[in-house]
Design a protein around this motif. Sequence first.
Motif, mmCIF file in Angstrom:
data_model
loop_
_atom_site.group_PDB
_atom_site.id
_atom_site.type_symbol
_atom_site.label_atom_id
_atom_site.label_comp_id
_atom_site.label_asym_id
_atom_site.label_seq_id
_atom_site.Cartn_x
_atom_site.Cartn_y
_atom_site.Cartn_z
ATOM 1 N N ASN A 1 36.504 25.673 11.211
ATOM 2 C CA ASN A 1 36.892 24.791 10.110
ATOM 3 C C ASN A 1 37.923 25.515 9.255
ATOM 4 O OD1 ASN A 1 35.111 22.652 10.621
ATOM 5 N ND2 ASN A 1 33.458 23.597 9.448
ATOM 6 N N THR B 1 34.164 16.680 15.357
ATOM 7 C CA THR B 1 33.263 16.100 14.356
ATOM 8 C C THR B 1 31.860 15.955 14.952
ATOM 9 O OG1 THR B 1 34.094 13.915 14.983
ATOM 10 C CG2 THR B 1 35.037 14.894 13.020
ATOM 11 N N GLU B 2 31.561 16.706 16.026
ATOM 12 C CA GLU B 2 30.193 16.719 16.572
ATOM 13 C C GLU B 2 29.285 17.368 15.535
ATOM 14 O OE1 GLU B 2 29.112 15.410 19.320
ATOM 15 O OE2 GLU B 2 30.919 15.152 20.520
ATOM 16 N N ASN C 1 24.270 15.075 5.697
ATOM 17 C CA ASN C 1 25.552 14.372 5.505
ATOM 18 C C ASN C 1 25.392 12.896 5.111
ATOM 19 O OD1 ASN C 1 26.546 16.784 6.324
ATOM 20 N ND2 ASN C 1 27.336 16.097 8.308
ATOM 21 N N SER D 1 25.247 20.099 7.052
ATOM 22 C CA SER D 1 26.629 20.574 7.219
ATOM 23 C C SER D 1 26.638 22.089 7.382
ATOM 24 C CB SER D 1 27.487 20.185 6.012
ATOM 25 O OG SER D 1 27.192 21.049 4.927
ATOM 26 N N SER D 2 27.725 22.600 7.961
ATOM 27 C CA SER D 2 27.778 24.043 8.213
ATOM 28 C C SER D 2 27.713 24.828 6.895
ATOM 29 C CB SER D 2 29.040 24.396 9.004
ATOM 30 O OG SER D 2 30.174 23.890 8.349
HETATM 31 O O1 KPL Z 1 32.333 19.887 10.544
HETATM 32 C C1 KPL Z 1 31.299 19.588 10.021
HETATM 33 C C2 KPL Z 1 30.572 20.707 9.370
HETATM 34 O O2 KPL Z 1 29.391 20.575 9.049
HETATM 35 O O3 KPL Z 1 31.196 21.758 9.194
HETATM 36 C C3 KPL Z 1 30.865 18.141 9.952
HETATM 37 C C4 KPL Z 1 31.759 17.312 10.861
HETATM 38 C C5 KPL Z 1 30.982 17.674 8.534
HETATM 39 C C6 KPL Z 1 29.504 17.895 10.491
HETATM 40 O O4 KPL Z 1 28.493 18.349 9.671
#
Ligand code: KPL
Length: 318
Positions: free
Chosen positions: A112, A135-136, A220, A271-272
């Motif tokens: 990310n 977007t998994e 989420n 989320s991460s």
């Molecule tokens: O990319 C993500 C994350 O959590 O970093 C999403 C797509 C928001 C999924 O949780």
Amino acid sequence: MKIHIIGAGSLGLLYGGRLAASGADISFWCRSKEQANLLQERGISIEEPEGSLYIPPDAFRAECVRDYHQAGGPHGGDYTFLMVKQSAVASIATELLSPYADDSHKLLCFQNGTGHMELLRQHLPGWALYAAVTTEGAKRSGAAGVVHAGRGTTWIGQAADVTKDGTGAEGQGSENALIEQLNRAGFDSFLSKELDVMIFRKLLMNAVINPLTALWRIPNGELLAAENRVALMRELYEEGAAVYDACGIKREDDLWEQIVRVCQATSANTSSMLKDVLEGRPTEAASINGSIVRMGENAGIDAPLHRLVWKLIEGIRS
Ligand code: KPL
């Protein structure tokens, strides 16, 4: 297809497990010997909405990164998937991959945020670099298990300055084969020529979803459950969109709707950033919201909300 996967966290296990089940030759490179042994003893369990998928230990290899060089590093692999956090990219580049810097391997980077592609390009001049934007939704259920918490889409694009001689890797054939392999493994995947659009699309999605889920400690989908939450999401979105416009970054007209759809599709996912906060790890806030703040500064506009959520998240750990 032989794929090395560096990092066996939730996304690494999800991709590696499903790819192994679809016939790909998968080697996981785990941070600890304990996790590698556990995977090799127990196999991988993936909980899908429609039932469980078990990948037995003889369907893949799992080793500790400490044994990477001895085992030949990236050699023999068609692709290496880099599935570690942004914060680990620099050490992977300088400590693990640098002995192979001038070789021509293919690296798919799932991080990310922004900045990692430039850093990897600096350290790995010979490699063909690809950004993978997904977007998994995935969350861990123990050291050898993962819950597929939301189906998404994976876009893959090759960095423009492909290799040091500018010729690129072996051309489109191998990329199409990768996309086919990913689709066989159940990942809705596409090649994209618009690397920037896909990276900045995901950046704004993460900049809106991740800090709010981490601050409110909700999955989420819960973001959409109250009007005041959606209102703050929308403010973060608008501020980010204004920065993109000031920087001349192309964004799709329906980006807000896409963000809402990702929340719906990954509604049960942690989320991460929330995962990092819950586990007391450093978060990616600096390379997600911080990145939007810095882009704004360069273009002469302020992004106070992104700065605030970035600092609030960082303050949790200080
Ligand atoms: O990319 C993500 C994350 O959590 O970093 C999403 C797509 C928001 C999924 O949780």
